[in-house]
Design a protein around this motif. Structure first.
Motif, PDB file in Angstrom:
ATOM      1  N   UNK A   1       8.689  47.227   3.865  1.00 42.97           N
ATOM      2  CA  UNK A   1       9.682  46.954   2.826  1.00 42.97           C
ATOM      3  C   UNK A   1      10.549  48.175   2.575  1.00 42.97           C
ATOM      4  N   UNK A   2       9.924  49.360   2.529  1.00 42.83           N
ATOM      5  CA  UNK A   2      10.688  50.572   2.296  1.00 42.83           C
ATOM      6  C   UNK A   2      11.630  50.866   3.461  1.00 42.83           C
ATOM      7  N   UNK A   3      11.161  50.627   4.693  1.00 47.26           N
ATOM      8  CA  UNK A   3      12.029  50.845   5.852  1.00 47.26           C
ATOM      9  C   UNK A   3      13.203  49.863   5.851  1.00 47.26           C
ATOM     10  N   UNK A   4      12.956  48.621   5.425  1.00 48.99           N
ATOM     11  CA  UNK A   4      14.054  47.653   5.332  1.00 48.99           C
ATOM     12  C   UNK A   4      15.074  48.086   4.278  1.00 48.99           C
ATOM     13  N   UNK A   5      14.597  48.628   3.165  1.00 50.42           N
ATOM     14  CA  UNK A   5      15.522  49.116   2.136  1.00 50.42           C
ATOM     15  C   UNK A   5      16.305  50.326   2.631  1.00 50.42           C
TER      16      UNK A   5
ATOM     17  N   UNK B   1      26.265  46.860  -3.839  1.00 52.20           N
ATOM     18  CA  UNK B   1      25.837  45.558  -3.348  1.00 52.20           C
ATOM     19  C   UNK B   1      24.360  45.326  -3.666  1.00 52.20           C
ATOM     20  N   UNK B   2      24.046  44.100  -3.996  1.00 44.11           N
ATOM     21  CA  UNK B   2      22.675  43.733  -4.297  1.00 44.11           C
ATOM     22  C   UNK B   2      21.936  43.409  -3.001  1.00 44.11           C
ATOM     23  N   UNK B   3      20.631  43.635  -3.001  1.00 41.06           N
ATOM     24  CA  UNK B   3      19.837  43.439  -1.791  1.00 41.06           C
ATOM     25  C   UNK B   3      18.717  42.445  -2.064  1.00 41.06           C
ATOM     26  N   UNK B   4      18.387  41.678  -1.031  1.00 40.24           N
ATOM     27  CA  UNK B   4      17.349  40.658  -1.113  1.00 40.24           C
ATOM     28  C   UNK B   4      16.510  40.732   0.152  1.00 40.24           C
ATOM     29  N   UNK B   5      15.198  40.956  -0.007  1.00 37.09           N
ATOM     30  CA  UNK B   5      14.259  40.951   1.107  1.00 37.09           C
ATOM     31  C   UNK B   5      13.462  39.653   1.079  1.00 37.09           C
ATOM     32  N   UNK B   6      13.232  39.085   2.261  1.00 37.77           N
ATOM     33  CA  UNK B   6      12.585  37.779   2.356  1.00 37.77           C
ATOM     34  C   UNK B   6      11.486  37.808   3.403  1.00 37.77           C
ATOM     35  N   UNK B   7      10.394  37.137   3.081  1.00 37.79           N
ATOM     36  CA  UNK B   7       9.381  36.875   4.093  1.00 37.79           C
ATOM     37  C   UNK B   7       9.894  35.746   4.985  1.00 37.79           C
ATOM     38  N   UNK B   8       9.302  35.601   6.149  1.00 32.42           N
ATOM     39  CA  UNK B   8       9.769  34.580   7.099  1.00 32.42           C
ATOM     40  C   UNK B   8       8.969  33.290   6.975  1.00 32.42           C
TER      41      UNK B   8
ATOM     42  N   UNK C   1      19.134  49.060   4.619  1.00 37.45           N
ATOM     43  CA  UNK C   1      20.184  48.492   3.763  1.00 37.45           C
ATOM     44  C   UNK C   1      20.802  49.519   2.818  1.00 37.45           C
ATOM     45  N   UNK C   2      20.249  50.763   2.812  1.00 36.96           N
ATOM     46  CA  UNK C   2      20.685  51.780   1.830  1.00 36.96           C
ATOM     47  C   UNK C   2      20.576  51.220   0.410  1.00 36.96           C
ATOM     48  N   UNK C   3      19.450  50.603   0.107  1.00 35.65           N
ATOM     49  CA  UNK C   3      19.264  49.937  -1.185  1.00 35.65           C
ATOM     50  C   UNK C   3      18.190  50.652  -1.991  1.00 35.65           C
ATOM     51  N   UNK C   4      18.302  50.554  -3.306  1.00 31.64           N
ATOM     52  CA  UNK C   4      17.347  51.133  -4.240  1.00 31.64           C
ATOM     53  C   UNK C   4      16.250  50.107  -4.512  1.00 31.64           C
ATOM     54  N   UNK C   5      14.966  50.469  -4.373  1.00 36.81           N
ATOM     55  CA  UNK C   5      13.893  49.496  -4.644  1.00 36.81           C
ATOM     56  C   UNK C   5      13.970  48.903  -6.039  1.00 36.81           C
ATOM     57  N   UNK C   6      14.412  49.697  -7.008  1.00 38.02           N
ATOM     58  CA  UNK C   6      14.486  49.180  -8.382  1.00 38.02           C
ATOM     59  C   UNK C   6      15.561  48.114  -8.536  1.00 38.02           C
ATOM     60  N   UNK C   7      16.545  48.090  -7.609  1.00 38.87           N
ATOM     61  CA  UNK C   7      17.622  47.108  -7.684  1.00 38.87           C
ATOM     62  C   UNK C   7      17.459  46.001  -6.650  1.00 38.87           C
ATOM     63  N   UNK C   8      16.337  45.979  -5.958  1.00 41.47           N
ATOM     64  CA  UNK C   8      16.123  44.981  -4.909  1.00 41.47           C
ATOM     65  C   UNK C   8      15.271  43.833  -5.422  1.00 41.47           C
TER      66      UNK C   8
END
Length: 413
Positions: free
Chosen positions: A159-163, A22-29, A166-173
């Protein structure tokens, strides 16, 4: 030693068994999901009045995204804790002024439906961020706010804690932010895809003065109420109307919120009637500024055509946007502190907003006509056209006359 509770909102989308691929997306508020600038302006005004601080809001705004105490240190403001308490109390009091940007809710729900993992990383404390996120009605796999474990932005920790959540890779986020500290944090976290939100927005510190309030328009208010009652009665037409009508086209803030409630119910495939709209409004906190009776009256069933009233709302929005765009440009031209680049950006944004409304109004005109309603009468038997009967030719020599036969080769002369 007890571990610090993690300020993350979990959902079924963050189940480790379902995260693979699954792809991951982090967003500022602030400035990305919601327009919270009016809230911050009011809160900073309360700080200026109570603590006799003369630092203008535009100077404070340039440091947004950093921890509050760090901003106070950069602004040489003393007694940061007391100032922070005043700012927090004032922000909560005017939190209703925050509004999601147009189309954000639809985009978030679409991403979740397509399997994206969503997370929010904000420098706002969780007790102030959670009510704002509730307006979006979207399940976020992680919400990292100020006061949690690790350092704040521009450090990469949140950001790293959010990843990790999500069990997400930073390179794929992918990360979307609007301030320099956001992109510095993303770079240090190893997130390769970093997008700056609202590239055409007014530069920080270069916004024109606020517009004067327009006089109330009773006809516009009545048209909006007629549309809400009509679309509650015929919710199946929301699918087409949503393609050209946005919450920002409504002048009444209550009508904006009720339209968001209707589109959210329609997006989830839930039944729509005055009671379900009231339930959704209560879930979104709309009843904090109105009464259940007002919601039920506004969404009462009627026989109006939703398409007609939707285009009426767009007509009103086009007129008000034209007036607002002209005033924005005039205020920017008359502002002697505006740099040429800021002036160009303000004018482009004003014309962009006007063009967006014009295109949606054109799209409403180009929609195919709705199919006719089926009649309740039983279908009548369709008449069948049959060919006329064949008529035998009439013998002019009488019915008993027969033509002589031609002689054969074997007959005698």
């Amino acid at each position: 030693m007890a571990s610090t509770p993690r300020p993350a909102i979990q959902s079924r989308h963050t189940d480790p068994a379902r995260r693979g691929g699954q792809r991951s997306l982090l967003l500022d508020l602030d400035g990305v999901l919601l327009d919270t600038r009016p809230v911050m302006q009011k809160a900073w005004g309360a700080v200026q009045q109570r603590h006799r601080i003369e630092v203008p809001f535009e100077q404070y705004e340039q440091h947004l995204g950093r921890p509050f105490n760090d901003i106070m240190r950069r602004l040489t403001v003393t007694d940061a804790e007391a100032v922070h308490q005043t700012y927090s109390e004032a922000s909560k009091a005017v939190a209703h002024l925050a509004r999601p940007f147009d189309g954000v809710e639809e985009v978030l729900h679409t991403l979740v439906a397509r399997g994206w993992l969503l997370g929010v990383v904000t420098s706002k404390p969780l007790d102030r961020a959670a009510p704002l996120l509730a307006q979006l009605g979207c399940p976020f796999g992680s919400v990292r706010a100020a006061g949690g474990p690790g350092r704040s932005k521009p450090a990469p920790d949140p950001l790293l804690l959010a990843l990790v959540d999500l069990c997400a890779d930073p390179a794929q986020a992918t990360f979307v932010g609007d301030m320099a500290v956001d992109h510095e944090a993303a770079r240090r976290a190893g997130i390769s895809r970093r997008w700056r939100a609202h590239s055409g927005a007014t530069p920080r510190g270069g916004s024109p003065p606020p517009l004067r309030e327009l006089p109330p328009n009773d006809q516009r208010h009545a048209d909006e109420q007629a549309f809400l009652s009509a679309v509650t009665t015929r919710p199946n037409e929301l699918g087409g109307i949503r393609s050209y009508l946005s919450p920002g086209d409504f002048a009444d803030p209550l009508h904006q919120q009720l339209y968001r409630c209707l589109t959210a119910l329609h997006h989830r495939g839930e039944p729509i009637d005055p009671i379900t709209v009231l339930w959704e409004a209560q879930h979104r906190g709309v009843l904090a500024s109105t009464t259940p009776e007002t919601v039920l009256t506004t969404c009462a069933r009627s026989g109006n055509d939703p398409d007609y009233w939707a285009t009426r709302i767009l007509d009103h929005a086009l007129l008000s946007t034209t007036a607002a765009s002209a005033e924005h440009i005039k205020l920017a031209v008359d502002d002697p502190t505006m740099t040429p680049q800021q002036l160009i950006t303000v004018c482009r944004r004003a014309l962009r907003d006007l063009t967006a409304v014009r295109l949606r109004r054109h799209h409403a005109h180009q929609r195919p006509p709705a199919p006719p309603l089926r009649s309740s009468r039983p279908p009548t038997q369709r008449s069948v056209t049959r060919p006329p009967p064949r008529i035998a030719p009439v013998n002019p020599f009488g019915p008993s006359y027969s033509a002589p036969r031609a002689p054969t080769s074997s007959s005698s002369r």
